[in-house]
Design a protein around this motif. Structure first.
Motif, short mmCIF file in Angstrom:
data_model
loop_
_atom_site.label_atom_id
_atom_site.label_comp_id
_atom_site.label_asym_id
_atom_site.label_seq_id
_atom_site.Cartn_x
_atom_site.Cartn_y
_atom_site.Cartn_z
N GLN A 118 3.95 16.03 -4.96
CA GLN A 118 3.49 15.35 -6.17
C GLN A 118 4.63 14.97 -7.12
O GLN A 118 4.42 14.18 -8.04
CB GLN A 118 2.44 16.19 -6.92
N ASP A 119 5.82 15.53 -6.87
CA ASP A 119 6.96 15.20 -7.73
C ASP A 119 7.82 14.07 -7.16
O ASP A 119 8.75 13.61 -7.84
CB ASP A 119 7.83 16.45 -7.94
N LEU A 120 7.53 13.66 -5.95
CA LEU A 120 8.33 12.60 -5.33
C LEU A 120 7.85 11.23 -5.79
O LEU A 120 6.66 11.01 -6.02
CB LEU A 120 8.21 12.69 -3.80
N GLU A 121 8.80 10.32 -5.94
CA GLU A 121 8.45 8.95 -6.32
C GLU A 121 7.58 8.32 -5.24
O GLU A 121 7.90 8.39 -4.06
CB GLU A 121 9.72 8.13 -6.51
N PRO A 122 6.45 7.69 -5.61
CA PRO A 122 5.62 7.03 -4.60
C PRO A 122 6.40 5.93 -3.88
O PRO A 122 7.19 5.21 -4.49
CB PRO A 122 4.47 6.44 -5.43
N ILE A 123 6.18 5.81 -2.58
CA ILE A 123 6.83 4.80 -1.77
C ILE A 123 5.75 3.95 -1.11
O ILE A 123 4.72 4.46 -0.65
CB ILE A 123 7.75 5.44 -0.71
N TYR A 124 5.99 2.64 -1.07
CA TYR A 124 5.00 1.69 -0.59
C TYR A 124 5.54 0.92 0.61
O TYR A 124 6.75 0.85 0.84
CB TYR A 124 4.63 0.69 -1.70
N HIS A 125 4.63 0.29 1.35
CA HIS A 125 5.06 -0.61 2.41
C HIS A 125 4.21 -1.87 2.39
O HIS A 125 3.10 -1.89 1.84
CB HIS A 125 5.02 0.07 3.79
N ASP A 126 4.73 -2.91 3.00
CA ASP A 126 4.07 -4.21 3.11
C ASP A 126 2.74 -4.06 3.83
O ASP A 126 2.65 -3.40 4.86
CB ASP A 126 5.03 -5.14 3.87
N CYS A 127 1.69 -4.69 3.31
CA CYS A 127 0.37 -4.62 3.94
C CYS A 127 0.28 -5.49 5.20
O CYS A 127 -0.64 -5.32 6.00
CB CYS A 127 -0.70 -5.09 2.96
N GLY A 128 1.19 -6.47 5.34
CA GLY A 128 1.10 -7.37 6.48
C GLY A 128 -0.09 -8.29 6.41
O GLY A 128 -0.71 -8.61 7.44
N GLN A 129 -0.45 -8.74 5.20
CA GLN A 129 -1.62 -9.60 5.02
C GLN A 129 -1.24 -10.99 4.53
O GLN A 129 -1.60 -11.98 5.15
CB GLN A 129 -2.61 -8.95 4.06
N PHE A 130 -0.53 -11.08 3.41
CA PHE A 130 -0.12 -12.38 2.91
C PHE A 130 1.06 -12.23 1.97
O PHE A 130 1.38 -11.13 1.51
CB PHE A 130 -1.28 -13.13 2.23
N VAL A 151 0.86 -1.18 0.00
CA VAL A 151 0.00 0.00 0.00
C VAL A 151 0.90 1.23 0.00
O VAL A 151 1.97 1.23 0.61
CB VAL A 151 -0.94 0.00 1.22
N GLN A 152 0.48 2.26 -0.70
CA GLN A 152 1.28 3.48 -0.78
C GLN A 152 1.20 4.24 0.54
O GLN A 152 0.13 4.31 1.18
CB GLN A 152 0.78 4.38 -1.91
N TYR A 153 2.34 4.79 0.99
CA TYR A 153 2.33 5.64 2.17
C TYR A 153 1.41 6.83 1.91
O TYR A 153 1.48 7.46 0.85
CB TYR A 153 3.74 6.16 2.48
N SER A 154 0.56 7.14 2.89
CA SER A 154 -0.36 8.27 2.71
C SER A 154 0.39 9.60 2.69
O SER A 154 -0.05 10.56 2.06
CB SER A 154 -1.41 8.28 3.82
N TYR A 155 1.53 9.66 3.39
CA TYR A 155 2.38 10.84 3.33
C TYR A 155 3.79 10.37 3.04
O TYR A 155 4.30 9.49 3.72
CB TYR A 155 2.36 11.63 4.65
N ASN A 156 4.39 10.91 2.00
CA ASN A 156 5.66 10.39 1.53
C ASN A 156 6.76 10.54 2.59
O ASN A 156 7.05 11.65 3.05
CB ASN A 156 6.08 11.13 0.24
N PRO A 157 7.40 9.44 3.01
CA PRO A 157 8.42 9.50 4.05
C PRO A 157 9.70 10.22 3.62
O PRO A 157 10.55 10.50 4.47
CB PRO A 157 8.70 8.02 4.37
N LEU A 158 9.84 10.52 2.34
CA LEU A 158 11.00 11.31 1.92
C LEU A 158 10.94 12.73 2.49
O LEU A 158 11.94 13.44 2.50
CB LEU A 158 11.09 11.36 0.39
N ARG A 159 9.76 13.15 2.97
CA ARG A 159 9.62 14.45 3.61
C ARG A 159 9.67 14.33 5.13
O ARG A 159 9.26 15.26 5.84
CB ARG A 159 8.30 15.09 3.19
N ALA A 160 10.20 13.23 5.63
CA ALA A 160 10.24 12.99 7.08
C ALA A 160 11.19 13.96 7.78
O ALA A 160 12.19 14.42 7.21
CB ALA A 160 10.68 11.56 7.35
N VAL A 161 10.85 14.27 9.03
CA VAL A 161 11.73 15.07 9.87
C VAL A 161 12.12 14.23 11.09
O VAL A 161 11.40 13.31 11.50
CB VAL A 161 11.07 16.39 10.33
#
Length: 229
Positions: A164-176, A134-144
Protein backbone atom coordinates in the motif's frame (compact mmCIF):
# COMPACT_ATOMS: atom_id res chain seq x y z
CA UNK A 1 -11.63 17.48 -38.62
CA UNK A 2 -11.28 14.20 -36.74
CA UNK A 3 -10.58 10.70 -37.97
CA UNK A 4 -10.89 7.28 -36.32
CA UNK A 5 -8.47 4.73 -37.75
CA UNK A 6 -8.93 1.01 -37.04
CA UNK A 7 -5.78 -0.90 -38.06
CA UNK A 8 -6.83 -4.46 -38.95
CA UNK A 9 -4.39 -6.48 -40.98
CA UNK A 10 -5.19 -9.99 -42.16
CA UNK A 11 -2.28 -11.86 -40.61
CA UNK A 12 -2.76 -13.10 -37.04
CA UNK A 13 -0.79 -16.12 -35.93
CA UNK A 14 -1.82 -16.78 -32.33
CA UNK A 15 -5.56 -16.39 -33.03
CA UNK A 16 -6.20 -16.95 -36.77
CA UNK A 17 -8.46 -14.34 -38.40
CA UNK A 18 -8.61 -12.65 -35.01
CA UNK A 19 -9.89 -9.28 -36.21
CA UNK A 20 -13.08 -10.73 -37.71
CA UNK A 21 -13.59 -13.78 -35.50
CA UNK A 22 -17.03 -13.92 -33.88
CA UNK A 23 -17.08 -12.44 -30.40
CA UNK A 24 -20.37 -12.61 -28.46
CA UNK A 25 -22.44 -12.65 -31.62
CA UNK A 26 -20.60 -10.52 -34.17
CA UNK A 27 -17.12 -10.00 -35.65
CA UNK A 28 -14.94 -8.53 -32.93
CA UNK A 29 -13.90 -5.61 -35.16
CA UNK A 30 -17.56 -4.53 -35.36
CA UNK A 31 -17.48 -3.30 -31.75
CA UNK A 32 -14.73 -0.80 -32.54
CA UNK A 33 -16.51 0.45 -35.66
CA UNK A 34 -19.84 0.76 -33.86
CA UNK A 35 -18.33 2.65 -30.92
CA UNK A 36 -16.65 5.14 -33.25
CA UNK A 37 -19.80 5.70 -35.30
CA UNK A 38 -22.09 5.91 -32.26
CA UNK A 39 -19.87 8.55 -30.65
CA UNK A 40 -20.56 10.99 -33.48
CA UNK A 41 -17.09 12.42 -32.89
CA UNK A 42 -15.45 11.62 -36.19
CA UNK A 43 -15.76 13.01 -39.69
CA UNK A 44 -14.26 9.76 -40.97
CA UNK A 45 -14.23 6.23 -39.52
CA UNK A 46 -11.94 4.03 -41.60
CA UNK A 47 -10.30 0.62 -41.46
CA UNK A 48 -6.72 0.18 -42.64
CA UNK A 49 -6.29 -3.36 -43.94
CA UNK A 50 -4.52 -5.49 -46.50
CA UNK A 51 -7.27 -8.10 -46.45
CA UNK A 52 -10.29 -8.22 -48.78
CA UNK A 53 -12.57 -10.06 -46.34
CA UNK A 54 -11.78 -7.64 -43.53
CA UNK A 55 -12.45 -4.72 -45.88
CA UNK A 56 -15.81 -6.18 -46.85
CA UNK A 57 -16.90 -6.74 -43.23
CA UNK A 58 -15.67 -3.27 -42.24
CA UNK A 59 -17.85 -1.70 -44.92
CA UNK A 60 -20.84 -3.84 -43.90
CA UNK A 61 -20.65 -2.29 -40.43
CA UNK A 62 -20.33 1.25 -41.76
CA UNK A 63 -16.60 1.95 -41.89
CA UNK A 64 -14.79 3.31 -44.93
CA UNK A 65 -11.96 1.44 -46.66
CA UNK A 66 -10.86 3.95 -49.31
CA UNK A 67 -7.50 2.33 -50.01
CA UNK A 68 -5.53 -0.81 -49.27
CA UNK A 69 -2.72 -0.90 -46.74
CA UNK A 70 0.73 -1.18 -48.30
CA UNK A 71 2.66 -4.45 -48.19
CA UNK A 72 5.37 -2.65 -46.23
CA UNK A 73 2.99 -1.98 -43.35
CA UNK A 74 1.16 -5.31 -43.47
CA UNK A 75 3.86 -7.48 -41.93
CA UNK A 76 4.52 -8.51 -38.34
CA UNK A 77 7.14 -5.82 -37.82
CA UNK A 78 5.04 -2.82 -38.87
CA UNK A 79 4.22 -0.55 -35.94
CA UNK A 80 0.87 1.07 -35.26
CA UNK A 81 2.49 4.49 -35.62
CA UNK A 82 3.77 3.58 -39.10
CA UNK A 83 0.29 2.42 -40.15
CA UNK A 84 -1.34 5.63 -38.89
CA UNK A 85 1.26 7.79 -40.61
CA UNK A 86 0.60 5.98 -43.87
CA UNK A 87 -3.16 6.50 -43.56
CA UNK A 88 -2.77 10.21 -42.83
CA UNK A 89 -0.38 10.58 -45.76
CA UNK A 90 -2.82 8.88 -48.13
CA UNK A 91 -5.66 11.16 -47.04
CA UNK A 92 -3.38 14.18 -47.39
CA UNK A 93 -2.61 13.17 -50.98
CA UNK A 94 -6.37 13.13 -51.53
CA UNK A 95 -6.70 16.64 -50.11
CA UNK A 96 -8.04 15.70 -46.66
CA UNK A 97 -6.33 16.81 -43.46
CA UNK A 98 -7.30 15.93 -39.89
CA UNK A 99 -6.48 17.90 -36.76
CA UNK A 100 -7.12 14.96 -34.41
CA UNK A 101 -6.73 11.23 -34.84
CA UNK A 102 -8.01 8.32 -32.76
CA UNK A 103 -6.53 4.87 -33.28
CA UNK A 104 -8.97 2.16 -32.16
CA UNK A 105 -7.74 -1.41 -32.12
CA UNK A 106 -9.95 -3.94 -33.95
CA UNK A 107 -9.92 -6.49 -31.11
CA UNK A 108 -11.15 -4.06 -28.45
CA UNK A 109 -14.77 -4.92 -27.61
CA UNK A 110 -14.64 -2.94 -24.36
CA UNK A 111 -14.29 0.34 -26.24
CA UNK A 112 -17.50 2.38 -26.06
CA UNK A 113 -18.71 5.65 -27.49
CA UNK A 114 -18.62 7.09 -23.97
CA UNK A 115 -14.96 6.18 -23.49
CA UNK A 116 -14.03 7.65 -26.85
CA UNK A 117 -15.90 10.85 -25.93
CA UNK A 118 -13.97 11.12 -22.66
CA UNK A 119 -10.68 10.52 -24.43
CA UNK A 120 -11.28 13.05 -27.16
CA UNK A 121 -12.52 15.62 -24.61
CA UNK A 122 -9.29 15.25 -22.63
CA UNK A 123 -7.34 15.65 -25.86
CA UNK A 124 -9.11 18.90 -26.68
CA UNK A 125 -8.77 20.30 -23.17
CA UNK A 126 -5.20 19.60 -22.08
CA UNK A 127 -3.17 17.08 -24.05
CA UNK A 128 -1.28 16.15 -27.17
CA UNK A 129 -2.07 12.48 -26.54
CA UNK A 130 -4.55 10.50 -24.45
CA UNK A 131 -3.82 6.93 -23.37
CA UNK A 132 -6.30 4.61 -21.63
CA UNK A 133 -4.49 2.81 -18.80
CA UNK A 134 -5.30 0.33 -16.05
CA UNK A 135 -3.52 -0.16 -12.74
CA UNK A 136 -1.52 -3.37 -12.30
CA UNK A 137 -3.48 -5.66 -9.98
CA UNK A 138 -0.20 -6.59 -8.27
CA UNK A 139 2.52 -3.99 -8.14
CA UNK A 140 5.47 -5.08 -10.36
CA UNK A 141 7.91 -3.35 -8.02
CA UNK A 142 7.54 -6.51 -5.90
CA UNK A 143 8.48 -8.73 -8.85
CA UNK A 144 10.85 -11.66 -8.47
CA UNK A 145 13.11 -13.27 -11.07
CA UNK A 146 14.63 -16.75 -11.17
CA UNK A 147 18.37 -16.97 -11.74
CA UNK A 148 20.31 -20.22 -11.40
CA UNK A 149 17.22 -21.82 -9.86
CA UNK A 150 17.02 -19.26 -7.04
CA UNK A 151 14.53 -16.46 -6.55
CA UNK A 152 15.83 -12.89 -6.45
CA UNK A 153 13.96 -9.63 -6.04
CA UNK A 154 13.97 -7.73 -9.32
CA UNK A 155 13.91 -4.50 -7.30
CA UNK A 156 15.51 -5.39 -3.95
CA UNK A 157 15.12 -1.83 -2.65
CA UNK A 158 11.40 -2.54 -2.26
CA UNK A 159 11.80 -5.85 -0.37
CA UNK A 160 10.56 -4.42 2.92
CA UNK A 161 8.01 -2.02 1.48
CA UNK A 162 4.31 -2.51 2.15
CA UNK A 163 2.30 -2.87 -1.04
CA UNK A 164 0.00 0.00 0.00
CA UNK A 165 3.01 2.31 0.26
CA UNK A 166 4.25 1.69 -3.27
CA UNK A 167 3.45 4.15 -6.03
CA UNK A 168 0.66 2.75 -8.26
CA UNK A 169 1.91 1.56 -11.65
CA UNK A 170 -0.27 1.40 -14.76
CA UNK A 171 -0.11 -0.20 -18.19
CA UNK A 172 -1.66 0.48 -21.59
CA UNK A 173 -5.14 -1.02 -21.98
CA UNK A 174 -4.52 -1.85 -25.65
CA UNK A 175 -7.86 -0.33 -26.68
CA UNK A 176 -7.38 3.08 -28.30
CA UNK A 177 -5.15 6.14 -28.51
CA UNK A 178 -6.07 9.76 -29.16
CA UNK A 179 -3.62 12.28 -30.58
CA UNK A 180 -3.37 15.71 -32.08
CA UNK A 181 -2.20 15.02 -35.60
CA UNK A 182 0.52 17.66 -35.64
CA UNK A 183 2.07 16.23 -32.46
CA UNK A 184 1.85 12.66 -33.77
CA UNK A 185 3.44 13.49 -37.11
CA UNK A 186 6.19 15.39 -35.31
CA UNK A 187 6.92 12.72 -32.68
CA UNK A 188 6.04 9.57 -34.69
CA UNK A 189 4.73 8.00 -31.49
CA UNK A 190 1.43 7.52 -29.69
CA UNK A 191 2.85 8.27 -26.24
CA UNK A 192 4.68 11.56 -26.49
CA UNK A 193 5.00 14.83 -24.63
CA UNK A 194 1.83 15.83 -22.75
CA UNK A 195 0.18 12.41 -22.71
CA UNK A 196 -2.83 12.36 -20.37
CA UNK A 197 -4.15 9.11 -18.84
CA UNK A 198 -7.70 7.87 -19.06
CA UNK A 199 -7.91 5.38 -16.18
CA UNK A 200 -10.00 2.27 -16.83
CA UNK A 201 -11.36 -0.32 -14.37
CA UNK A 202 -9.73 -3.74 -14.56
CA UNK A 203 -13.16 -5.30 -15.16
CA UNK A 204 -13.24 -3.61 -18.60
CA UNK A 205 -9.73 -4.43 -19.75
CA UNK A 206 -8.48 -7.69 -21.23
CA UNK A 207 -5.51 -8.46 -23.45
CA UNK A 208 -6.66 -10.76 -26.26
CA UNK A 209 -3.59 -12.60 -27.52
CA UNK A 210 -4.40 -16.26 -26.84
CA UNK A 211 -7.52 -18.49 -26.94
CA UNK A 212 -7.57 -18.33 -23.15
CA UNK A 213 -7.55 -14.53 -23.30
CA UNK A 214 -10.45 -14.69 -25.75
CA UNK A 215 -12.59 -16.74 -23.37
CA UNK A 216 -11.75 -14.44 -20.46
CA UNK A 217 -12.66 -11.39 -22.56
CA UNK A 218 -16.02 -12.89 -23.53
CA UNK A 219 -16.83 -13.59 -19.88
CA UNK A 220 -15.92 -10.03 -18.87
CA UNK A 221 -17.85 -8.58 -21.78
CA UNK A 222 -20.97 -10.57 -20.94
CA UNK A 223 -20.82 -9.42 -17.31
CA UNK A 224 -20.34 -5.80 -18.39
CA UNK A 225 -23.21 -6.05 -20.88
CA UNK A 226 -25.57 -7.53 -18.30
CA UNK A 227 -24.75 -4.73 -15.85
CA UNK A 228 -25.32 -2.08 -18.52
CA UNK A 229 -28.61 -3.69 -19.44
Amino acid sequence: MKIAIIPARGGSKRIPRKNIREFCGQPIMAYSIQAALKSGLFDTVMVSTDDAEIAEIAQEFGAQVPFKRSAKNSGDLASTAEVLAEVLEQYSLRGQEFEQVCCIYPAAPFVTAEKLTKGMSLLAEQANYVLPVVQYSYNPLRAVVIRDNYIHMQYPQFLGARSQDLEPIYHDCGQFYCAKTAAFLRDKTLIGEKTVPLIMPESEVQDIDTPEDWKAAESKFQRMSSQDG
